[in-house]
Design an enzyme around this catalytic site. Structure first.
Site, PDB file in Angstrom:
ATOM      1  N   ASP A   1      -1.250  -6.377   8.777  1.00  0.00           N
ATOM      2  CA  ASP A   1      -2.209  -5.529   8.664  1.00  0.00           C
ATOM      3  C   ASP A   1      -2.837  -6.141   8.291  1.00  0.00           C
ATOM      4  O   ASP A   1      -3.420  -6.766   7.192  1.00  0.00           O
ATOM      5  CB  ASP A   1      -1.464  -4.530   8.266  1.00  0.00           C
ATOM      6  CG  ASP A   1      -2.371  -3.240   7.533  1.00  0.00           C
ATOM      7  OD1 ASP A   1      -3.791  -2.941   7.651  1.00  0.00           O
ATOM      8  OD2 ASP A   1      -2.284  -2.080   6.186  1.00  0.00           O
TER       9      ASP A   1
ATOM     10  N   LYS B   1     -14.139  -0.470   5.475  1.00  0.00           N
ATOM     11  CA  LYS B   1     -14.248  -1.624   4.393  1.00  0.00           C
ATOM     12  C   LYS B   1     -15.121  -2.244   4.935  1.00  0.00           C
ATOM     13  O   LYS B   1     -16.409  -2.077   4.279  1.00  0.00           O
ATOM     14  CB  LYS B   1     -13.502  -2.139   3.874  1.00  0.00           C
ATOM     15  CG  LYS B   1     -11.577  -1.566   4.408  1.00  0.00           C
ATOM     16  CD  LYS B   1     -11.979   0.241   2.389  1.00  0.00           C
ATOM     17  CE  LYS B   1     -10.339   0.523   2.886  1.00  0.00           C
ATOM     18  NZ  LYS B   1      -9.819   1.317   2.272  1.00  0.00           N
TER      19      LYS B   1
ATOM     20  N   TRP C   1       0.480  -1.557   0.245  1.00  0.00           N
ATOM     21  CA  TRP C   1      -0.155  -0.147   0.240  1.00  0.00           C
ATOM     22  C   TRP C   1       0.835   1.010  -0.203  1.00  0.00           C
ATOM     23  O   TRP C   1       1.945   1.433   0.589  1.00  0.00           O
ATOM     24  CB  TRP C   1      -0.869  -0.284   1.122  1.00  0.00           C
ATOM     25  CG  TRP C   1      -1.535   0.947   0.995  1.00  0.00           C
ATOM     26  CD1 TRP C   1      -2.558   1.633   0.618  1.00  0.00           C
ATOM     27  CD2 TRP C   1      -1.654   1.953   2.492  1.00  0.00           C
ATOM     28  NE1 TRP C   1      -3.597   2.533   1.218  1.00  0.00           N
ATOM     29  CE2 TRP C   1      -2.777   2.871   2.737  1.00  0.00           C
ATOM     30  CE3 TRP C   1      -1.621   1.869   3.865  1.00  0.00           C
ATOM     31  CZ2 TRP C   1      -3.249   3.891   3.133  1.00  0.00           C
ATOM     32  CZ3 TRP C   1      -1.891   2.346   4.836  1.00  0.00           C
ATOM     33  CH2 TRP C   1      -3.301   3.711   4.604  1.00  0.00           C
TER      34      TRP C   1
HETATM   35  C1  LMR Z   1      -6.476   2.284  -0.397  1.00  0.00           C
HETATM   36  O1  LMR Z   1      -5.534   1.747  -0.905  1.00  0.00           O
HETATM   37  O2  LMR Z   1      -6.895   3.290  -1.533  1.00  0.00           O
HETATM   38  C2  LMR Z   1      -7.238   2.746   0.814  1.00  0.00           C
HETATM   39  O3  LMR Z   1      -7.122   2.211   1.838  1.00  0.00           O
HETATM   40  C3  LMR Z   1      -7.931   3.901   1.476  1.00  0.00           C
HETATM   41  C4  LMR Z   1      -6.258   4.992   1.681  1.00  0.00           C
HETATM   42  O4  LMR Z   1      -6.332   5.901   3.182  1.00  0.00           O
HETATM   43  O5  LMR Z   1      -5.494   5.082   0.262  1.00  0.00           O
END
Ligand code: LMR
Length: 396
Positions: free
Chosen positions: A211, A246, A130
């Site tokens: 996570d 989510k 992420w």
């Molecule tokens: C995402 O990856 O799009 C979500 O987890 C929202 C975010 O805060 O980035």
């Protein structure tokens, strides 16, 4: 002095929302940020959430501060979801949960705890991960390293690479694992692979942080916790950052949790006192509303059962969109086999589109996705999926 500060680049995910909002094209589509949308293009408030909120409006009598660690009942419910109702970890009183402002707040709290209390300096995260993980961990003073995760050529998990890299992580470092619905690839280890990973972690003795932001979006509540529960059985100490953004659709209420598991109740208590000190020095105490909604739903048998159904409906909707997309791309003669999209878990798909293709899709077609080629499958609808597939086939 502020003149010396240079401008930061836009956030790779949330920054897209701003660009999207400023785009005047009527047919634009936003597959950037991970929010669930129904076929009307709306991110709905769950029925169970509305019912819980109605109840809270009637029954709540104060807006006074919560404890630093948040609502106790919420913490109990978080642990039941993470570890299961008959968890040995919970029965032995080895877990403590702090309610946090979202999963991001939980990750930051975990990172602060690892750095200040455990002396962790390096955290190993999957390649890719992420886009905000690096930001959170470096803000907490950690150095971020990668372990192999995604086999981009074959659109699957590079399990051998992952295992080999984790087997080299020193005991004083930390490793972050995505509990399910890996963000951004949608590719998860199998239950057997989770067992092997837990064995490596137990053997190496590195600090483990899960996570866990998408429970229920891959296969089901318990199925999605298979990895975490394998670790809880084999590894004596754990940290878990979880989120209800989510699976409760409570994105803007910032409802998360940081759970620690220690070898015994006394150690858990002492470690948790440090977690509370860190939370107090950061956000003082968490916002109440979203967590009270979650606790109201999870402690009421009828609402709890209805919520499980609502999560299943979101999960099925996403799977249908995945299958539809695979078929529509094939029908259009896409110059690539996209069947992997149907096999990935959760909201995201790593399309394999290049940064240039992503740029063209945005500029020429009003189709927004993260620069890595990640799309939020849950952001599509039956009314825009044809346009999305047309555009993708055109840029291939
Ligand atoms: C995402 O990856 O799009 C979500 O987890 C929202 C975010 O805060 O980035």
């Amino acid at each position: 002095m502020f003149e010396r500060v240079s401008a930061a680049p836009a956030d790779p995910i949330l920054g897209l929302n701003e660009a999207f909002a400023a785009d005047n094209r009527p047919n634009k589509v936003n597959l950037g940020v991970g929010v669930f949308m129904n076929d009307d293009g709306v991110t709905p408030i769950l029925d169970t959430v509305k019912q819980a909120e109605t109840r809270l409006v009637k029954e709540e009598i104060t807006k006074s501060y919560l404890a630093i660690s948040g609502d106790r009942e919420y913490g109990r419910q978080v642990q039941a979801l993470l570890f299961g109702n008959d968890s040995a970890v919970v029965a032995a009183n080895r877990a403590r949960t702090a309610q946090t402002p979202g999963g991001t707040g939980a990750l930051r709290l975990a990172a602060d705890f690892m750095h200040t209390q455990l002396g962790v300096n390096t955290i190993h995260v999957s390649d890719p991960t992420w886009a905000n993980h690096g930001n959170i961990f470096t803000s907490a003073g950690l150095t971020v390293a990668n372990y192999r995760y995604y086999d981009a050529k074959n659109y699957r998990l590079d399990f051998d690479g992952m295992l080999a890299d984790l087997a080299k992580v020193p005991a004083g470092d930390a490793v972050m694992l995505h509990g399910c619905c890996h963000n951004p690839t949608g590719v998860d280890p199998s239950p057997e692979q989770w067992q092997q990973l837990a064995d490596v972690a137990a053997e190496r003795g590195f600090v483990v942080l899960f996570d866990f932001a998408y429970q229920g979006f891959a296969k089901g509540m318990d199925e999605d916790a298979a990895g975490l529960r394998a670790f809880a059985e084999k590894v004596p100490e754990l940290l878990v950052a979880s989120s209800f953004s989510k699976n409760f659709g409570l994105y803007n209420e910032r409802v998360g949790a940081m759970t620690l598991v220690a070898t015994n109740a006394d150690t858990a208590e002492a470690a948790f006192s440090q977690v509370k000190t860190l939370a107090r020095g950061n956000y003082s105490n968490p916002p109440a509303h979203g967590a009270k909604v979650v606790a109201t739903i999870l402690t009421d048998d009828t609402l709890h059962a209805a919520w499980i159904e609502e999560v299943a409906a979101m999960r099925n909707h996403i799977q249908q969109l995945r299958d539809l997309m695979v078929n529509k791309l094939a029908e259009r003669g896409a110059a690539r086999d996209f069947s992997f999209i149907g096999r990935q878990n959760g909201m995201f798909s790593f399309t394999g589109l290049t940064p240039e293709q992503v740029k063209t899709l945005k500029e020429d077609y009003g189709l927004y996705m993260v620069g890595s080629g990640r799309i939020n499958v849950a952001g599509m609808s039956r009314s825009n999926i044809d346009a999305v597939c047309d555009a993708i086939v055109a840029v291939l």
